[in-house]
Design an enzyme around this catalytic site. Structure first.
Site, PDB file in Angstrom:
ATOM      1  N   ARG A  90       0.819  -1.215   0.000  1.00 40.83           N
ATOM      2  CA  ARG A  90       0.000   0.000   0.000  1.00 40.83           C
ATOM      3  C   ARG A  90       0.853   1.265   0.000  1.00 40.83           C
ATOM      4  O   ARG A  90       1.895   1.315   0.648  1.00 40.83           O
ATOM      5  CB  ARG A  90      -0.920   0.011   1.224  1.00 40.83           C
ATOM      6  CG  ARG A  90      -2.064  -0.964   1.092  1.00 40.83           C
ATOM      7  CD  ARG A  90      -2.981  -0.939   2.285  1.00 40.83           C
ATOM      8  NE  ARG A  90      -4.112  -1.824   2.069  1.00 40.83           N
ATOM      9  CZ  ARG A  90      -4.075  -3.154   2.147  1.00 40.83           C
ATOM     10  NH1 ARG A  90      -2.934  -3.758   2.452  1.00 40.83           N
ATOM     11  NH2 ARG A  90      -5.152  -3.874   1.924  1.00 40.83           N
ATOM     12  N   HIS A 115      -0.987  -2.433  -4.291  1.00 43.20           N
ATOM     13  CA  HIS A 115      -0.352  -3.201  -5.367  1.00 43.20           C
ATOM     14  C   HIS A 115      -0.378  -2.465  -6.714  1.00 43.20           C
ATOM     15  O   HIS A 115      -0.701  -3.048  -7.752  1.00 43.20           O
ATOM     16  CB  HIS A 115      -1.007  -4.583  -5.481  1.00 43.20           C
ATOM     17  CG  HIS A 115      -0.820  -5.443  -4.252  1.00 43.20           C
ATOM     18  ND1 HIS A 115       0.279  -5.345  -3.427  1.00 43.20           N
ATOM     19  CD2 HIS A 115      -1.607  -6.428  -3.695  1.00 43.20           C
ATOM     20  CE1 HIS A 115       0.165  -6.226  -2.443  1.00 43.20           C
ATOM     21  NE2 HIS A 115      -0.963  -6.882  -2.578  1.00 43.20           N
ATOM     22  N   HIS A 186       2.771 -12.901  -5.639  1.00 42.17           N
ATOM     23  CA  HIS A 186       1.611 -13.019  -4.753  1.00 42.17           C
ATOM     24  C   HIS A 186       0.990 -14.416  -4.798  1.00 42.17           C
ATOM     25  O   HIS A 186      -0.236 -14.560  -4.808  1.00 42.17           O
ATOM     26  CB  HIS A 186       0.578 -11.949  -5.114  1.00 42.17           C
ATOM     27  CG  HIS A 186      -0.203 -11.436  -3.962  1.00 42.17           C
ATOM     28  ND1 HIS A 186      -1.050 -12.233  -3.225  1.00 42.17           N
ATOM     29  CD2 HIS A 186      -0.280 -10.212  -3.404  1.00 42.17           C
ATOM     30  CE1 HIS A 186      -1.607 -11.507  -2.275  1.00 42.17           C
ATOM     31  NE2 HIS A 186      -1.158 -10.274  -2.359  1.00 42.17           N
ATOM     32  N   ASP A 260      -1.300  -9.739   8.380  1.00 42.12           N
ATOM     33  CA  ASP A 260      -1.202  -9.028   7.092  1.00 42.12           C
ATOM     34  C   ASP A 260      -0.127  -7.960   7.297  1.00 42.12           C
ATOM     35  O   ASP A 260      -0.350  -6.780   7.087  1.00 42.12           O
ATOM     36  CB  ASP A 260      -2.561  -8.414   6.735  1.00 42.12           C
ATOM     37  CG  ASP A 260      -2.626  -7.946   5.289  1.00 42.12           C
ATOM     38  OD1 ASP A 260      -1.584  -7.980   4.611  1.00 42.12           O
ATOM     39  OD2 ASP A 260      -3.711  -7.536   4.843  1.00 42.12           O
ATOM     40  N   GLU A 325       5.210 -12.629   0.840  1.00 41.08           N
ATOM     41  CA  GLU A 325       5.621 -11.689  -0.204  1.00 41.08           C
ATOM     42  C   GLU A 325       6.953 -11.048   0.199  1.00 41.08           C
ATOM     43  O   GLU A 325       7.017 -10.310   1.172  1.00 41.08           O
ATOM     44  CB  GLU A 325       4.543 -10.622  -0.385  1.00 41.08           C
ATOM     45  CG  GLU A 325       3.179 -11.195  -0.721  1.00 41.08           C
ATOM     46  CD  GLU A 325       2.031 -10.300  -0.270  1.00 41.08           C
ATOM     47  OE1 GLU A 325       1.966  -9.144  -0.697  1.00 41.08           O
ATOM     48  OE2 GLU A 325       1.193 -10.764   0.528  1.00 41.08           O
TER      49      GLU A 325
HETATM   50  C1  BGC Z   1      -2.288  -7.379   1.215  1.00 41.02           C
HETATM   51  C2  BGC Z   1      -3.678  -7.592   1.750  1.00 41.02           C
HETATM   52  C3  BGC Z   1      -4.616  -7.640   0.574  1.00 41.02           C
HETATM   53  C4  BGC Z   1      -4.180  -8.729  -0.351  1.00 41.02           C
HETATM   54  C5  BGC Z   1      -5.010  -8.721  -1.594  1.00 41.02           C
HETATM   55  C6  BGC Z   1      -1.950  -8.536   0.352  1.00 41.02           C
HETATM   56  O1  BGC Z   1      -0.664  -8.418  -0.147  1.00 41.02           O
HETATM   57  O2  BGC Z   1      -1.363  -7.224   2.242  1.00 41.02           O
HETATM   58  O3  BGC Z   1      -4.061  -6.565   2.629  1.00 41.02           O
HETATM   59  O4  BGC Z   1      -5.938  -7.816   0.969  1.00 41.02           O
HETATM   60  O5  BGC Z   1      -2.845  -8.568  -0.725  1.00 41.02           O
HETATM   61  O6  BGC Z   1      -5.320  -9.975  -1.982  1.00 41.02           O
END
Ligand code: BGC
Length: 361
Positions: A90, A115, A186, A260, A325
């Site tokens: 973010r 992203h 991802h 997260d 990640e």
């Molecule tokens: C983020 C999550 C997000 C997800 C989306 C992750 O990399 O940290 O907050 O909801 O990606 O699928």
């Protein structure tokens, strides 16, 4: 019907299409130890990693899809298996400054950018070429202004399925103008093997090489604080199952609806390839060791997975998979105390990530 030409059972015809004038397809990587990976060049999405359990049984350990349409639909919201970029994570209010200029990205997560917005690398049709059976070279020319980021950036990625059962990603990039660059992968893992009924990843054991982590606010933005993991549910310096502490009434776990968060990896030197984490599925004996050149590791425990149906009818509910990640610290542009992600004109960007598979009794 499972296709018989590959272990995963995917039909290559289901991935043949033309998007934005570019051909998409299914690419199959195989190593000398029987492992297989399926990838589509749309979003550079990893559709399967067929890895052996402790009895030698090969199963897919990532969320995947039977068709390009499905992979495209679900990666749009959940970034399933895709390459994320130019900048992962973010960015507060989608705003950043490079040199003397301010930039504003599309806001796709409350009032922030997640992203790189809706037109990031996860929606790009990568130019793909398989130099040998266990490698896939993916290339993308990011034009100045694409997804809101400056610079004409030439991006190269090599996916390699190594003979000792590693999925290795090597990224390289060059720009003609200073920009920000910090991609990641991802993939959503479940080392028990993706099957029906779907199992939770809460029994997976995790160890993370981090003494500190980055707390988040209610919108999952880093607050800028760097906090010690000691005496918190974020202490993974010894093995803990994901589920052991995930439902505690801890403000950080409440903010993230689970894990997260970015962990600050202990590194011998910034950008040196080093050990980040281990994840073990006790039921299958599969083990994954993660190595990265990057300073951070996000552990995202699939808190928002809604239960859609993916490959071979498998349903993926909340916490049926976990992402690891490897990347920069999220919102680096607005936190000058984090390691810089500015890619300068003339410099060669390099990043490596290895997901190393093995088994244990
Ligand atoms: C983020 C999550 C997000 C997800 C989306 C992750 O990399 O940290 O907050 O909801 O990606 O699928």
């Amino acid at each position: 019907m499972k296709d018989k030409t590959n272990l995963t059972g995917l039909n290559p015809d289901n991935f043949r299409s033309v998007i934005n004038g570019k051909d998409t397809g299914l690419y199959i990587l195989r190593n000398g130890s029987g492992m297989e990976m399926c990838v589509t060049n749309y979003g550079a999405i990893v559709l399967s990693i067929m890895a052996p359990d402790s009895h030698g049984k090969f199963e897919n350990v990532v969320i995947g899809f039977d068709t390009l349409e499905e992979a495209r639909r679900q990666s749009k919201d959940y970034y399933i298996g895709a390459t994320i970029g130019p900048v992962a994570g973010r960015i507060l209010h989608g705003a950043f400054r490079v040199g003397e200029k301010d930039y504003h990205l599309q806001l796709n997560s409350v009032s922030n950018t997640l992203h790189s917005g809706d037109n990031g690398f996860h929606t790009v049709v990568w130019e793909a070429q398989q130099p040998c059976e266990n490698q896939l070279l993916l290339r993308h020319f990011h034009a100045d202004g694409e997804a809101g980021f400056p610079g004409n950036v030439t991006v190269r990625m090599m996916y390699t399925l190594t003979d000792d059962n590693g999925f290795r990603i090597d990224y390289e990039a060059e720009t003609d103008r200073d920009t920000l660059f910090c991609p990641t992968n991802h993939a959503y893992f479940n080392l028990a093997g993706m099957g029906t009924p779907t199992t939770s990843i809460e029994d997976h054991l995790v160890r993370i090489n981090a003494d500190f982590y980055l707390p988040i606010d209610m919108n999952t933005n880093n607050t800028g604080e760097v906090r010690a993991v000691g005496d918190t549910p974020f202490d993974f310096r010894d093995y803990h199952s994901i589920g052991e502490r995930i439902n505690r009434k801890d403000l950080q776990l409440l903010n993230g609806h689970g894990y997260d968060h970015c962990f600050v990896l202990k590194k011998p030197a910034l950008h040196e390839l080093s050990f980040a984490a281990t994840c073990i599925s006790p039921s299958s004996g599969r083990r994954m060791d993660i190595y990265t050149t990057e300073p951070g590791l996000i552990m995202y425990t699939g808190n928002y997975l809604p239960g859609f149906t993916g490959m071979h009818g498998t349903v993926y509910p909340r916490r049926s998979a976990v992402c690891f990640e490897t990347q920069c610290f999220p919102d680096t542009p607005n936190n000058p105390h984090f390691p810089s992600i500015v890619l300068r004109e003339g410099d060669l960007y390099k990043q490596t990530c290895i997901y190393q598979f093995s088994t244990q009794p």
